[in-house]
Design a protein around this motif. Structure first.
Motif, PDB file in Angstrom:
ATOM      1  N   GLU A   5       0.869  -1.181   0.000  1.00 25.18           N
ATOM      2  CA  GLU A   5       0.000   0.000   0.000  1.00 25.18           C
ATOM      3  C   GLU A   5       0.900   1.225   0.000  1.00 25.18           C
ATOM      4  O   GLU A   5       1.737   1.378   0.884  1.00 25.18           O
ATOM      5  CB  GLU A   5      -0.835   0.062   1.267  1.00 25.18           C
ATOM      6  CG  GLU A   5      -1.928  -0.946   1.397  1.00 25.18           C
ATOM      7  CD  GLU A   5      -2.662  -0.740   2.704  1.00 25.18           C
ATOM      8  OE1 GLU A   5      -3.444   0.233   2.819  1.00 25.18           O
ATOM      9  OE2 GLU A   5      -2.437  -1.545   3.628  1.00 25.18           O
ATOM     10  N   ILE A   6       0.699   2.091  -0.976  1.00 28.64           N
ATOM     11  CA  ILE A   6       1.472   3.323  -1.056  1.00 28.64           C
ATOM     12  C   ILE A   6       0.505   4.477  -0.835  1.00 28.64           C
ATOM     13  O   ILE A   6      -0.344   4.757  -1.685  1.00 28.64           O
ATOM     14  CB  ILE A   6       2.180   3.469  -2.409  1.00 28.64           C
ATOM     15  CG1 ILE A   6       3.066   2.252  -2.675  1.00 28.64           C
ATOM     16  CG2 ILE A   6       2.972   4.773  -2.464  1.00 28.64           C
ATOM     17  CD1 ILE A   6       3.546   2.150  -4.093  1.00 28.64           C
ATOM     18  N   ARG A  16       3.091   6.217 -12.192  1.00 30.99           N
ATOM     19  CA  ARG A  16       2.598   5.121 -11.333  1.00 30.99           C
ATOM     20  C   ARG A  16       3.017   3.782 -11.910  1.00 30.99           C
ATOM     21  O   ARG A  16       3.421   2.873 -11.178  1.00 30.99           O
ATOM     22  CB  ARG A  16       1.070   5.183 -11.217  1.00 30.99           C
ATOM     23  CG  ARG A  16       0.578   5.772  -9.951  1.00 30.99           C
ATOM     24  CD  ARG A  16      -0.904   5.577  -9.677  1.00 30.99           C
ATOM     25  NE  ARG A  16      -1.769   5.449 -10.816  1.00 30.99           N
ATOM     26  CZ  ARG A  16      -2.349   6.449 -11.458  1.00 30.99           C
ATOM     27  NH1 ARG A  16      -2.155   7.690 -11.080  1.00 30.99           N
ATOM     28  NH2 ARG A  16      -3.144   6.216 -12.476  1.00 30.99           N
ATOM     29  N   ALA A  20       5.286   1.061 -10.104  1.00 23.43           N
ATOM     30  CA  ALA A  20       4.758  -0.297  -9.916  1.00 23.43           C
ATOM     31  C   ALA A  20       5.736  -1.346 -10.437  1.00 23.43           C
ATOM     32  O   ALA A  20       6.009  -2.347  -9.757  1.00 23.43           O
ATOM     33  CB  ALA A  20       3.405  -0.441 -10.610  1.00 23.43           C
ATOM     34  N   TYR A  41      -1.068  -1.223  -4.283  1.00 25.98           N
ATOM     35  CA  TYR A  41      -2.230  -0.338  -4.206  1.00 25.98           C
ATOM     36  C   TYR A  41      -1.725   1.085  -4.044  1.00 25.98           C
ATOM     37  O   TYR A  41      -0.992   1.385  -3.100  1.00 25.98           O
ATOM     38  CB  TYR A  41      -3.122  -0.702  -3.017  1.00 25.98           C
ATOM     39  CG  TYR A  41      -3.742  -2.059  -3.150  1.00 25.98           C
ATOM     40  CD1 TYR A  41      -4.910  -2.233  -3.879  1.00 25.98           C
ATOM     41  CD2 TYR A  41      -3.157  -3.169  -2.554  1.00 25.98           C
ATOM     42  CE1 TYR A  41      -5.486  -3.492  -4.010  1.00 25.98           C
ATOM     43  CE2 TYR A  41      -3.728  -4.421  -2.675  1.00 25.98           C
ATOM     44  CZ  TYR A  41      -4.887  -4.577  -3.409  1.00 25.98           C
ATOM     45  OH  TYR A  41      -5.444  -5.825  -3.540  1.00 25.98           O
ATOM     46  N   PHE A  42      -2.111   1.952  -4.951  1.00 23.50           N
ATOM     47  CA  PHE A  42      -1.745   3.360  -4.885  1.00 23.50           C
ATOM     48  C   PHE A  42      -2.921   4.113  -4.277  1.00 23.50           C
ATOM     49  O   PHE A  42      -3.956   4.283  -4.928  1.00 23.50           O
ATOM     50  CB  PHE A  42      -1.426   3.895  -6.280  1.00 23.50           C
ATOM     51  CG  PHE A  42      -0.166   3.307  -6.865  1.00 23.50           C
ATOM     52  CD1 PHE A  42       1.038   3.976  -6.736  1.00 23.50           C
ATOM     53  CD2 PHE A  42      -0.190   2.092  -7.519  1.00 23.50           C
ATOM     54  CE1 PHE A  42       2.209   3.443  -7.257  1.00 23.50           C
ATOM     55  CE2 PHE A  42       0.971   1.544  -8.045  1.00 23.50           C
ATOM     56  CZ  PHE A  42       2.169   2.220  -7.912  1.00 23.50           C
ATOM     57  N   GLU A  44      -4.020   7.475  -3.241  1.00 22.23           N
ATOM     58  CA  GLU A  44      -3.605   8.852  -3.474  1.00 22.23           C
ATOM     59  C   GLU A  44      -4.224   9.806  -2.465  1.00 22.23           C
ATOM     60  O   GLU A  44      -5.437   9.793  -2.240  1.00 22.23           O
ATOM     61  CB  GLU A  44      -3.968   9.262  -4.896  1.00 22.23           C
ATOM     62  CG  GLU A  44      -3.248   8.413  -5.923  1.00 22.23           C
ATOM     63  CD  GLU A  44      -3.540   8.823  -7.348  1.00 22.23           C
ATOM     64  OE1 GLU A  44      -2.722   8.450  -8.205  1.00 22.23           O
ATOM     65  OE2 GLU A  44      -4.549   9.502  -7.606  1.00 22.23           O
ATOM     66  N   LEU A  87      11.115   4.451  -4.541  1.00 22.20           N
ATOM     67  CA  LEU A  87       9.928   5.230  -4.195  1.00 22.20           C
ATOM     68  C   LEU A  87      10.247   6.712  -4.066  1.00 22.20           C
ATOM     69  O   LEU A  87       9.500   7.564  -4.541  1.00 22.20           O
ATOM     70  CB  LEU A  87       9.310   4.704  -2.902  1.00 22.20           C
ATOM     71  CG  LEU A  87       8.608   3.348  -3.047  1.00 22.20           C
ATOM     72  CD1 LEU A  87       8.440   2.675  -1.696  1.00 22.20           C
ATOM     73  CD2 LEU A  87       7.272   3.524  -3.750  1.00 22.20           C
ATOM     74  N   TYR A  91       8.562   9.465  -6.612  1.00 18.32           N
ATOM     75  CA  TYR A  91       7.683  10.525  -6.100  1.00 18.32           C
ATOM     76  C   TYR A  91       8.394  11.863  -5.961  1.00 18.32           C
ATOM     77  O   TYR A  91       7.778  12.852  -5.574  1.00 18.32           O
ATOM     78  CB  TYR A  91       7.087  10.104  -4.752  1.00 18.32           C
ATOM     79  CG  TYR A  91       5.916   9.171  -4.910  1.00 18.32           C
ATOM     80  CD1 TYR A  91       4.622   9.664  -5.055  1.00 18.32           C
ATOM     81  CD2 TYR A  91       6.097   7.797  -4.951  1.00 18.32           C
ATOM     82  CE1 TYR A  91       3.548   8.818  -5.206  1.00 18.32           C
ATOM     83  CE2 TYR A  91       5.025   6.935  -5.112  1.00 18.32           C
ATOM     84  CZ  TYR A  91       3.751   7.453  -5.244  1.00 18.32           C
ATOM     85  OH  TYR A  91       2.680   6.605  -5.417  1.00 18.32           O
TER      86      TYR A  91
END
Length: 123
Positions: A5-6, A16, A20, A41-42, A44, A87, A91
């Motif tokens: 989970e992000i 994304r 992934a 799972y993104f 947001e 990550l 981001y």
């Protein structure tokens, strides 16, 4: 399993997808699993929906949870070392803005298709 989970600011779809792909490969390396077992799972969260130190929208922090069967310290250490720079780069944040939590489970604490994983292994 594992599931990632992000919880982070939104990313464009192409970014994304790149994240992934990168994190799936990294977790497969660290945990010695195939990509067919990894789901990301993104979740947001726009800046206006996140507060740090009581201040709304002042930070770009990432909260990442990895749900998986218990792994050893060496595997978790390798996962953290591989995932964090990917990550952070994906981001556009410094590594110190990322919190990675390992939520390990024993096979008797997980069910797939209504069967405890511990029972499926025994069958």
């Amino acid at each position: 399993m594992p599931f990632i989970e992000i919880i982070a600011p939104p990313l464009p779809e192409a970014a994304r997808q790149a994240v992934a792909s990168d994190i799936t490969a990294a977790l497969c390396t660290a945990f010695a699993v195939g990509p067919q077992t990894v789901t990301a799972y993104f979740i947001e969260v726009p800046a206006s929906h996140c507060a740090h130190a009581g201040v709304l929208g002042e930070t770009r922090r990432l909260f990442v949870k990895i749900h998986a069967y218990r792994r050893g310290v060496a595997e978790r250490r390798q996962a953290a070392a591989l995932l964090t720079p990917l990550l952070a780069a994906g981001y556009g944040v410094p590594a110190k803005a990322l919190a990675l939590y390992f939520l390990d489970r024993e096979p008797d604490e997980v069910a797939h298709a209504g069967v405890l994983a511990s029972d499926a292994v025994a069958a």
